[in-house]
Design an enzyme around this catalytic site. Structure first.
Site, PDB file in Angstrom:
ATOM      1  N   GLY A  89       1.107   5.117   2.001  1.00 28.88           N
ATOM      2  CA  GLY A  89       0.684   6.008   3.068  1.00 28.88           C
ATOM      3  C   GLY A  89       0.617   7.430   2.571  1.00 28.88           C
ATOM      4  O   GLY A  89       0.702   7.701   1.363  1.00 28.88           O
ATOM      5  N   ASP A  97      -4.260  13.878  10.154  1.00 24.07           N
ATOM      6  CA  ASP A  97      -4.667  13.044   9.012  1.00 24.07           C
ATOM      7  C   ASP A  97      -5.368  11.778   9.495  1.00 24.07           C
ATOM      8  O   ASP A  97      -5.165  10.705   8.935  1.00 24.07           O
ATOM      9  CB  ASP A  97      -3.448  12.687   8.166  1.00 24.07           C
ATOM     10  CG  ASP A  97      -3.828  12.161   6.782  1.00 24.07           C
ATOM     11  OD1 ASP A  97      -4.925  12.521   6.296  1.00 24.07           O
ATOM     12  OD2 ASP A  97      -3.038  11.401   6.191  1.00 24.07           O
ATOM     13  N   GLY A 127       0.814  -1.207   0.000  1.00 21.96           N
ATOM     14  CA  GLY A 127       0.000   0.000   0.000  1.00 21.96           C
ATOM     15  C   GLY A 127       0.845   1.251   0.000  1.00 21.96           C
ATOM     16  O   GLY A 127       2.077   1.210  -0.066  1.00 21.96           O
ATOM     17  N   GLY A 182       4.434   7.994   1.737  1.00 21.05           N
ATOM     18  CA  GLY A 182       5.345   6.960   1.300  1.00 21.05           C
ATOM     19  C   GLY A 182       4.697   5.654   0.918  1.00 21.05           C
ATOM     20  O   GLY A 182       3.506   5.428   1.144  1.00 21.05           O
TER      21      GLY A 182
END
Length: 399
Positions: A31, A145, A29, A34
């Site tokens: 982020g 976030d 995945g 990154g």
């Protein structure tokens, strides 16, 4: 790489992992800043997550590393083990070595498991997130976030991750572009870079996350990004879900208050979560919006869901049903109204209506005002709820 990082490595303040000590490296995945990969650490003898940066921004990498290191002791924040460097000298790529959460992120977990979650489990999940955020705030850090993609699930425990946007509260810089609209503080969406997000901004995001726990779906799932942006900016919020404890609704509703100064602190929220009564739940079929209709002969306005319709309008709208207000007033006679508490479920007692009369099909609840016993004066009565009504005249149905 930053001198700060190099110094930390040299003095062994941060653990360094040889890149070739990892096996089975697989991308899983991305982020906020990154890419994330799963790998098996031969040194730790378990799976870990390796997180790199998309761009060479040493300050951002060091900042996230510092944030993780500051809150690394908490059970509801992803564990930070150390860093590793890609051996390819042309890449100059560093990786955060983090705890691997085997059950994925909260968004996917709710999608796949929501039907099996009871309110005891949902409450524990809310407490996990709140506990992790409490640690972050006590460390004088704001996350900025928080959303269900940045909450991970591991062995029945929720973990806050992705501290790439986080920064100390006393930092001088204003908010950077980042975050997801549905979870973002409306004040930040309105003012952008001129607005400095703080703890109250995280609390707003937490409120949206709590609603998501109650629904099992992402907020405003049927709308696109810019549509969601406008909804949040205008003060629109998702509606409560049937079966949700009333106390829990109060918690997330206070958290997503449009006014940042009126939002509770994280400790207020944690205390409230401990006091939830699970037997008092929201159910819109039991507590519908109850429009009021005046049946006396004096001109009155019709109020439906806080909207006012003038009586000289052709019709009003109640619970998505359209009817002629003037006709309604003329055709409901006094012998068809009974005080609340009488037999026949308090419904109109009009036997064998003719085709020219109006039949209300066991659908209206009547309430007698306190201290009023006059059953003939229509000004003393009001309809307080219309549920699934069918109004028939000459075989014409309006439903």
């Amino acid at each position: 790489m930053s001198n700060l990082l190099e110094d930390a490595l040299r003095h062994r303040l941060i653990t360094s992992f040889e890149y070739n000590s990892f096996d089975r490296i697989t991308p899983i995945g991305k982020g906020g800043f990154g890419q994330v990969m799963r790998a098996y650490s031969k040194r730790l003898e378990k799976d870990v997550a390796l997180k790199s940066l998309f761009s060479v921004n040493n300050k951002a990498f060091v900042k996230e590393l510092q944030n993780f290191n500051t809150v690394n002791h908490h059970d509801n924040i992803i564990k930070f083990f150390g860093i590793s460097k890609d051996p390819d000298p042309s890449k100059e790529t560093y990786y955060l070595v983090l705890q691997y959460a085997k059950d994925g992120d909260l968004r996917d977990y709710l999608r796949d498991n929501f039907e099996n979650l009871n309110w005891e489990t949902k409450s524990k999940m809310a407490k996990d997130i709140a506990s992790g955020l409490s640690c972050i705030h006590k460390s004088n850090i704001i996350h900025r976030d928080l959303h269900s993609g940045n909450i991970l699930v591991h062995e029945n425990r929720l973990l806050i991750t992705d501290l790439g946007l986080s920064q100390p509260l006393d930092a001088n810089s204003n908010s950077v572009i980042g975050g997801m609209f549905a979870y973002a503080d409306p004040e930040w969406l309105r003012k952008g870079r001129t607005y400095k997000r703080d703890k109250a901004s995280d609390i707003y995001s937490l409120g949206v996350l709590f609603w998501e726990l109650s629904s099992g779906r992402i907020p405003f799932k049927d709308f696109q990004g810019l549509e969601i942006l406008e909804k949040v900016k205008s003060g629109e919020r998702e509606t409560p879900i049937n079966g949700t404890p009333e106390d829990y609704i109060k918690i997330y509703s206070s958290a997503w208050n449009d006014n940042p100064t009126k939002r509770p602190t994280i400790e207020n929220i944690r205390n409230s979560l401990e006091e939830i009564q699970f037997d008092n739940v929201f159910n819109e079929t039991i507590k519908p919006i109850q429009p009021k209709v005046n049946l006396n002969n004096e001109p009155k306005d019709l109020v439906v869901e806080n909207k006012v319709y003038k009586e000289d309008d052709v019709s009003g709208v109640i619970s998505n049903q359209t009817f002629d207000l003037e006709y309604w007033k003329k055709t409901v006679s006094t012998d068809g109204i009974k005080p609340k508490g009488n037999s026949n479920n308090d419904l109109p007692n009009k036997a064998n209506p003719t085709d020219s009369e109006t039949t209300v099909n066991r659908s209206i609840e009547y309430h007698e005002p306190d201290g009023t016993n006059d059953q003939t004066d229509l000004s003393n009565w009001e309809i307080t709820g219309i549920y699934n009504s069918n109004i028939h005249e000459n075989n014409l149905s309006i439903s």
